[in-house]
Write an enzyme that holds these catalytic residues in place. Structure first.
Site, PDB file in Angstrom:
ATOM      1  N   GLY A  25       0.814  -1.211   0.000  1.00 42.55           N
ATOM      2  CA  GLY A  25       0.000   0.000   0.000  1.00 42.55           C
ATOM      3  C   GLY A  25       0.847   1.261   0.000  1.00 42.55           C
TER       4      GLY A  25
ATOM      5  N   ARG B 206      -2.325  -9.018   0.801  1.00 38.39           N
ATOM      6  CA  ARG B 206      -3.252 -10.041   0.308  1.00 38.39           C
ATOM      7  C   ARG B 206      -3.307 -10.082  -1.210  1.00 38.39           C
ATOM      8  NH1 ARG B 206      -9.127  -8.301   0.049  1.00 38.39           N
ATOM      9  NH2 ARG B 206      -9.139  -6.031   0.135  1.00 38.39           N
TER      10      ARG B 206
ATOM     11  N   TYR C  13     -15.232   4.031   8.301  1.00 40.41           N
ATOM     12  CA  TYR C  13     -13.771   4.055   8.471  1.00 40.41           C
ATOM     13  C   TYR C  13     -13.393   4.642   9.824  1.00 40.41           C
ATOM     14  CZ  TYR C  13      -8.893   5.380   7.584  1.00 40.41           C
ATOM     15  OH  TYR C  13      -7.528   5.538   7.654  1.00 40.41           O
TER      16      TYR C  13
END
Length: 312
Positions: free
Chosen positions: A11, A35, A140
């Site tokens: 990321g 992942r 979030y």
């Protein structure tokens, strides 16, 4: 830190962080995982595919490499999370629970990033204190407050060495962001060089805290290397390097690209999220307890971003 497992390593934060960790601690002592595919990870680095929701696979990987530190970055971000809150909760909360349990069982230190998104519309907007009312209104934000509280619980209940910061918007030239509300502040640099024009999905006059990625990476490492006796707050320290609105970043770019233009095409979903967040955080606790000291302001960041992106 001696041997480190990083989740979510492909990321926006993980790409920059793993590069720096390898320089400091050695390639053999940094285990990257994500992942999805090994995007952004160089061939000679240790990498494993891992879904943080897979508690057994997570545990076995940490045990295999005898890690003493887990940097748990795997998460779904704010704008994407509003489209799929079930997935967000599964990864952001259940995945974190796995990281906490593994840290408890294997006696690992654990870094977990929270976010400016953990605050809500009832939070004090300016000079937002370290400890204050939060009450976010997004999936979030709710997941991040839950994470902060879980980390505090595991420290007080089980003695797990949990640490974290509330990141503002993060800006990097290495990796595009993954669906956050502050993403405009990355996209604008790409478009300034590609087309000379940008349409901002965040409205004029919307101030948000931001940080350049080298400062974000530095603060993770500095916090994790700080003697635990110095940490009073421990989890979710406010950190920020600058607060600006879209017009500020436009003017900063125009110092170098005078012909650059910008207009607005506001995204109501992301704008509503931005409006619920603070304008500027009080970062004094991070400065006092572990020496937080960002190096980049807006103009210095703009110069560095455009130089690196132009080279690419």
């Amino acid at each position: 830190m001696k041997r480190i497992l990083v989740t979510g390593a492909t990321g926006q934060i993980g790409t920059d962080l793993c590069d720096e960790l390898r320089k400091i601690y050695g390639e053999e002592n940094v285990i990257s995982s994500a992942r999805n595919a090994k995007s952004g990870i160089t061939d000679n680095c240790i990498f494993h595919k891992l879904d943080c929701r897979d508690s057994r696979g997570f545990y076995e990987l940490a045990k295999k490499y005898k890690v003493d530190t887990i940097i748990h970055l795997a998460a779904v971000l704010s704008a994407v999370g509003e489209q799929n809150p079930n997935l967000l909760w599964d990864i952001n909360v259940n995945g974190l629970y796995n990281a906490l349990e593994i840290s408890r069982e294997l006696n690992c230190s654990l870094f977990v990033p929270s976010s400016i998104g953990a605050f809500g519309p009832s939070t004090q907007k300016d000079n937002t204190p370290q400890i204050t009312i939060q009450r976010p209104t997004t999936a979030y934000g709710i997941s991040k407050v839950s994470g902060e509280l879980l980390c505090d619980y595991y420290h007080s209940k089980y003695g797990v060495d949990t640490r974290g910061v509330r990141f503002p918007g993060l800006i990097s030239y290495k990796t595009l962001p993954g669906g956050g509300t502050t993403d405009y502040a990355v996209h604008i640099y790409y478009e300034a060089l590609k087309s000379g024009h940008y349409s901002s999905f965040i409205a004029e006059g919307t101030y948000m805290d931001m940080m350049y990625m080298p400062d974000a990476v530095d603060c993770i490492i500095k916090l994790m290397e700080t003697d635990s006796s110095r940490l009073i707050d421990r989890n979710a320290f406010n950190v920020s390097a600058m607060s600006f609105e879209p017009e500020d970043i436009r003017k900063s770019i125009q110092r170098i690209i005078p012909e650059f233009t910008m207009d607005y095409n506001v995204d109501p979903i992301r704008q509503a999220i931005a409006d619920s967040w603070p304008n500027k955080l009080d970062v004094s606790a991070a400065r006092e307890q572990w020496g937080f000291d960002p190096k980049f302001d807006l103009d210095k960041m703009t110069d560095d971003m455009l130089r690196h992106l132009k080279n690419r």
